[in-house]
Every structure is written in structure tokens, then in C-alpha cells.
Design an enzyme around this catalytic site. Structure first.
Site, short mmCIF file in Angstrom:
data_model
loop_
_atom_site.label_atom_id
_atom_site.label_comp_id
_atom_site.label_asym_id
_atom_site.label_seq_id
_atom_site.Cartn_x
_atom_site.Cartn_y
_atom_site.Cartn_z
CB ILE A 17 -0.78 -0.16 1.53
CG1 ILE A 17 -2.07 -1.30 1.69
CG2 ILE A 17 -1.52 1.28 1.21
CD1 ILE A 17 -2.40 -1.24 2.68
CE1 TYR A 18 4.17 6.47 -3.28
CE2 TYR A 18 1.96 7.18 -2.52
CZ TYR A 18 3.73 7.43 -2.57
OH TYR A 18 4.52 8.52 -2.88
N GLY A 19 2.57 4.48 0.70
CA GLY A 19 2.93 4.61 1.45
C GLY A 19 2.29 4.90 3.00
N GLY A 64 7.29 8.23 -2.72
CA GLY A 64 8.42 8.73 -4.25
C GLY A 64 9.25 7.89 -5.13
#
Length: 175
Positions: free
Chosen positions: A74-76, A82
Site C-alpha cells: 500500500i503506497y505510503g 516517490g
């Protein structure tokens, strides 16, 4: 109160209300007129008592927690940001990642955004969280409402935002 300059274009057409009932948030029903009433300090906020709403928030929170346990990407949340988005974060570093990101983003400068604008952003953020898609605990949303109702408004700088939507720095002071 000063006019709302960056929140809505209908300010000049708005009339004060004699009704002092709290504005009920559910994630789906906030009108511009209600937003203005709360932002200007004329009304308090409350969360809808609809049990489905609380279930939706709880399910979203538990879904994020389970994804972390399962080491899902899960991004972040379980990855960096980034250029580091492909780096998985270990379970014991996830809390530190979130704390560090908030401190990293609190790098605004310049003057302060008008209080009425910040209050409006707080209301919109709480209402957005109530949709049950981002996974915060209900306690976080309730705390935002406590602050709005008590007249506690963070100082949010007007310069220094980053990100595709341009709201990451200001929101780091609010959420």
C-alpha cells in the site's frame, strides 16, 4: 467575520441561519451553506449516529490494519514515497514512517491562512474521512470535530505545498 475568499464563491449570497443545531456529518451530505456556517463559527459539528457510518469507518480501519499484517503493498503505508515507492517498509517501522512523513511535510512558510479557511478545511477533511475509504480511526475524526467545536484552529502557513494536488503541506498541519 471576514469573507471566505478561498473556500467558496457563494459567500455573498449566503444568509445567516437562526437554527443552531449541529451540522451532522456523514461523508456524503455536507452543503456549502453548512460548511460556511461551521467555518465561521456559527454552528458546531456532530457525526451522524447512523450505525452503518461507524461500521464503514471501522471496516476501513481494520482493512488497513489487516493489510499491514499481511504485508500487502500500500503506497505510503507499507512502502516508501516517490522514488522509494518500491521499497517495502518493515512492520516495526511503519509507525515511524507515518510520523516522519508528517514532520517532513510541516515545512510551510509565509503568512497564516485565514482561520475561517482552515476551519473549512478541517470540516472538509473530517467529512472526507467519514466516507470510509482512507482508513483512519474514528477517534481521529472525532478529535478534528472536538477541535472545530472548541474553536481550536491550527496555524497553517500559506506557502510551501507539494504534491500533485498541492495540499500535502497544509493538510499535515490539520490532520
Amino acid at each position: 467575520m471576514p469573507p471566505i475568499t478561498s473556500v467558496c464563491a457563494t459567500t455573498g449570497m449566503f444568509e445567516e441561519s437562526e437554527n443552531t443545531d449541529p451540522v451532522l456529518l456523514s461523508g456524503n451530505n455536507l452543503s456549502i451553506d453548512e460548511l460556511i456556517l461551521v467555518a465561521r463559527g456559527g454552528h458546531s459539528l456532530a457525526i451522524s449516529t447512523d450505525p452503518e457510518l461507524r461500521d464503514r469507518i471501522d471496516r476501513a480501519y481494520k482493512s488497513i490494519q489487516q493489510a499491514v499484517i499481511n504485508k500487502e503493498t500500500i503506497y505510503g503505508v507499507t512502502t516508501g514515497f516517490g522514488g522509494m515507492a518500491n521499497i517495502l517498509i518493515s512492520g516495526d517501522e511503519i509507525d515511524a514512517l507515518q510520523d516522519n512523513m508528517l514532520w517532513f511535510l510541516k515545512a510551510g512558510t509565509g503568512g497564516r491562512l485565514p482561520t475561517v479557511d482552515v476551519r473549512a478545511a478541517m470540516v472538509l477533511r473530517a467529512n472526507s474521512h467519514l466516507r470510509g475509504t482512507s482508513g483512519p480511526r474514528l477517534e481521529l475524526i472525532e478529535r478534528i470535530l472536538e477541535f472545530v467545536n472548541a474553536g481550536v484552529t491550527p496555524h497553517v502557513p500559506d506557502l510551501g505545498s507539494i504534491g500533485a494536488s498541492g495540499d500535502l503541506v497544509p493538510l499535515s498541519y490539520i490532520t
